[in-house]
Design an enzyme around this catalytic site. Sequence first.
Site, PDB file in Angstrom:
ATOM      1  N   GLY A 179       9.796  49.319  38.958  1.00 17.38           N
ATOM      2  CA  GLY A 179      10.831  48.594  39.991  1.00 17.38           C
ATOM      3  C   GLY A 179      10.747  48.276  41.399  1.00 17.38           C
ATOM      4  N   HIS A 222      16.895  52.284  28.696  1.00 13.85           N
ATOM      5  CA  HIS A 222      16.096  51.965  29.127  1.00 13.85           C
ATOM      6  C   HIS A 222      14.320  52.510  27.457  1.00 13.85           C
ATOM      7  CE1 HIS A 222      11.017  53.163  31.006  1.00 13.85           C
ATOM      8  NE2 HIS A 222      11.446  51.836  30.383  1.00 13.85           N
ATOM      9  N   LYS A 251      11.629  59.196  36.249  1.00 18.87           N
ATOM     10  CA  LYS A 251      12.620  59.586  35.038  1.00 18.87           C
ATOM     11  C   LYS A 251      12.774  61.097  35.278  1.00 18.87           C
ATOM     12  CE  LYS A 251      10.077  56.394  32.794  1.00 18.87           C
ATOM     13  NZ  LYS A 251       8.807  55.837  31.772  1.00 18.87           N
ATOM     14  N   GLU A 289       7.410  49.320  27.177  1.00 15.53           N
ATOM     15  CA  GLU A 289       9.045  49.599  27.405  1.00 15.53           C
ATOM     16  C   GLU A 289      10.005  47.742  27.625  1.00 15.53           C
ATOM     17  OE1 GLU A 289       7.640  51.714  32.081  1.00 15.53           O
ATOM     18  OE2 GLU A 289       8.655  49.585  31.602  1.00 15.53           O
ATOM     19  N   GLU A 301       7.483  45.165  29.987  1.00 17.92           N
ATOM     20  CA  GLU A 301       6.244  45.521  30.864  1.00 17.92           C
ATOM     21  C   GLU A 301       5.281  46.350  29.933  1.00 17.92           C
ATOM     22  OE1 GLU A 301       6.533  48.171  34.409  1.00 17.92           O
ATOM     23  OE2 GLU A 301       8.096  46.246  34.844  1.00 17.92           O
ATOM     24  N   ARG A 305      -1.076  54.049  30.393  1.00 20.26           N
ATOM     25  CA  ARG A 305      -1.639  54.630  30.162  1.00 20.26           C
ATOM     26  C   ARG A 305      -1.381  55.418  29.170  1.00 20.26           C
ATOM     27  NH1 ARG A 305       2.304  53.618  34.072  1.00 20.26           N
ATOM     28  NH2 ARG A 305       3.848  54.949  33.516  1.00 20.26           N
TER      29      ARG A 305
HETATM   30  C1  MV4 Z   1      14.991  44.322  34.583  1.00 19.67           C
HETATM   31  C2  MV4 Z   1      16.102  45.331  35.317  1.00 19.67           C
HETATM   32  C3  MV4 Z   1      17.700  44.527  34.179  1.00 19.67           C
HETATM   33  N1  MV4 Z   1      17.326  42.743  34.215  1.00 19.67           N
HETATM   34  N2  MV4 Z   1      15.012  43.624  34.659  1.00 19.67           N
HETATM   35  C4  MV4 Z   1      13.169  48.223  36.844  1.00 19.67           C
HETATM   36  C5  MV4 Z   1      11.351  48.697  36.397  1.00 19.67           C
HETATM   37  C6  MV4 Z   1      11.029  47.648  35.820  1.00 19.67           C
HETATM   38  N3  MV4 Z   1      10.701  48.488  35.174  1.00 19.67           N
HETATM   39  C7  MV4 Z   1      12.139  47.253  35.471  1.00 19.67           C
HETATM   40  N4  MV4 Z   1      13.272  47.366  36.271  1.00 19.67           N
HETATM   41  C8  MV4 Z   1      14.571  46.226  35.425  1.00 19.67           C
HETATM   42  N5  MV4 Z   1      13.947  45.514  35.081  1.00 19.67           N
HETATM   43  C9  MV4 Z   1      16.116  42.493  33.698  1.00 19.67           C
HETATM   44  N6  MV4 Z   1      15.512  40.782  33.489  1.00 19.67           N
HETATM   45  C10 MV4 Z   1      16.436  45.994  35.240  1.00 19.67           C
HETATM   46  C11 MV4 Z   1      16.235  47.195  35.575  1.00 19.67           C
HETATM   47  C12 MV4 Z   1      16.058  48.316  35.980  1.00 19.67           C
HETATM   48  C13 MV4 Z   1      15.716  49.420  34.965  1.00 19.67           C
HETATM   49  C14 MV4 Z   1      14.541  49.676  34.210  1.00 19.67           C
HETATM   50  C15 MV4 Z   1      14.371  50.414  33.528  1.00 19.67           C
HETATM   51  C16 MV4 Z   1      14.664  51.605  34.037  1.00 19.67           C
HETATM   52  C17 MV4 Z   1      15.447  51.584  35.144  1.00 19.67           C
HETATM   53  C18 MV4 Z   1      16.012  51.057  35.993  1.00 19.67           C
HETATM   54  C19 MV4 Z   1      16.841  51.106  37.203  1.00 19.67           C
HETATM   55  C20 MV4 Z   1      16.880  50.278  38.037  1.00 19.67           C
HETATM   56  C21 MV4 Z   1      16.950  48.224  36.771  1.00 19.67           C
END
Ligand code: MV4
Length: 463
Positions: A179, A222, A251, A289, A301, A305
Site C-alpha cells: 500500500g 484480497h 489487516k 497476493e 505481490e 516471509r
Molecule cells: C491495487 C488495487 C487496485 N488495482 N492494484 C494496496 C496494497 C498493495 N499490496 C496493492 N494494493 C492495491 N493494489 C490494482 N491494480 C487496490 C489495492 C488496494 C488494496 C489491496 C489489497 C488490500 C487492501 C487494499 C486497499 C486499498 C487498495
Amino acid sequence: MPETSEHSAAAGHRFDTVVIANRGEIAVRIQRACRELGLKTVAICSEADREAPYGSTADSFLCIGPSSAAKSYLNQDAILLAARLAGAGAIHPGYGFLSENAAFADAVEKAGLIFIGPTASSIAIMGDKISAKRAMMAAGVPCVPGPDTALPDDPATIERIALEIGYPVIIKAAGGGGGRGMRVVPKADLLHEAIALTREEARKAFGSPSLYMEKFLEHPRHIEIQVICDDHGNAVWLGHRDCSMQRRHQKVVEEAPAAGIAPDIIQPVGLACVQACLQIGYRGVGTFEFLYEDGAFYFIEMNTRLQVEHPVTEMTSGVDIVRAQIGVAQGHVLDLTQGDVTCEGHSFECRINAEDSDSFLPSAGVVTHLALPAGPGIRVDTHIHAGYKVSPYYDSLIAKLIVHAPTRAEAMARMREALAGTEVEGISTNIPFLRALFEDGPFAQGETDIHYLEQWLKLRRAA
Ligand code: MV4
C-alpha cells in the site's frame, strides 16, 4: 574419512540452535516450534522487552539494544553478534523487521549461518514489484493488466500505455508494496502530474524512482495463496485466505478459505503459484497476493516471509507451517505432497490490538486483568499476561484469536463466543470493534471487498 553429502554440503543446512530475531506473539510461536523439533532457542530483546515472558523459556536470552527498533530488532550486526555469542546456527526473522531484507539474508549466509527464509536473491526479486510481476507473468500466473516493465520517461509513450490499459489506472512504485507508493489516476488529464508526484515520493521513500502502471480494479477482494517449497524441487500450495477486511492497509480479520470461491476457479491459480515457485527456485514459505474481481484472479505481490495470518491456513490444512518452514531451512525434503493437502472447515483470525476501539490510536500501559477463551476449535497466539506492560515502541498487536469450525457460519458463531470470553483491562483494545464486526450482516454473507471495512466504519461513525 570422506564426508558424505549429508555431512558436508548438507552440514551447512543443519543447526541445533536458532536465534529468534523478533518479539511478541511470533517470538512465542517460533520458540514453540523450535522446541518441538528439539532445537535450542535464543531469544533476543530490546531494553523495552527485557521482561518478555518468552525470554525465560528460551535457552538463552540476550538484550541486543535500546527500545527503538532501529537500534535493536533492525540492528543486523547486533543480531549476528548475538548468534555468534550463543553459538547459534540459524536465524529466524519472523515477520516485519528484517524478514524481507535481502541484504540481511545475505549477511546471515556470509556469516556461515542459515537464514530461515528464502534466498537473498528470491527476496530481492520479489522486493522489486516489477521484477516480481515479470517472473510471475513468465510463469503463467495471472497478473493485473499492464506492462511488466518500468514506465519510460517519454510522455507520449506513457499516454499510449495508459490508453491501452484503459482508465482508471494505478501508478505504483517498484520499491513499494503493502500500500505504500501508489496513486490512482481516474482520467488522462491527471496522468503526468500523478506520475511526477509518485516518482518523487518513490525516490524519497525507496531510493528508486522506478514506477509501473496497472489497470485499477475498483472493488476487488484480497485473496492470498500460501506456498511452501523445499530445496529439492518440491512445492505445494496450502489453500487460500481472504484478507479483504482491512483498514489503512492493516489487516483486521482474516479467514481461510476465502468464501464462495469454487474449487475449479482457484485450482489453476494454486497450480500456477506452485509452478512459479519451481521456475524461480523458491525455497521456504511464501504468499502470493491476488486481487479477485468478477470471478478472475490478478497477482499483485509476493510476500517472502511467514505471515501474521498463517494460523488460519494451519487450522484448515492441518499443516504446521512454522515447523515445515524450519524443516526446509534444515535442507529436509518437504514431508508432504500436494495430494496430502486437504483443507477442512473454516477458520477466522482476529487481530487484537492495543488501540482505542473508536480512534484506533495506540494504547500503551499495563494489562491489569486478562481472560482468554479456550475450548474446541479455539486458539490464542499471544505473548501477554496479566501484569504485562504494553510498550509504545512497536506494533500494537497483542494477541491473535483464531477459531476453526466445520462451516463458515459455525466459525463465525465460535468467534463471537471467543470474543465474548476475551477480557483485557488496563489498556484499550479493539475488542469492542471486533465484536460489532462479527454481528454485521453483509460480512456474515461473505459480501465484502477491500473497501468494506472503511465504509462500515464511516457509516458507524455517522450513526
Ligand atoms: C491495487 C488495487 C487496485 N488495482 N492494484 C494496496 C496494497 C498493495 N499490496 C496493492 N494494493 C492495491 N493494489 C490494482 N491494480 C487496490 C489495492 C488496494 C488494496 C489491496 C489489497 C488490500 C487492501 C487494499 C486497499 C486499498 C487498495
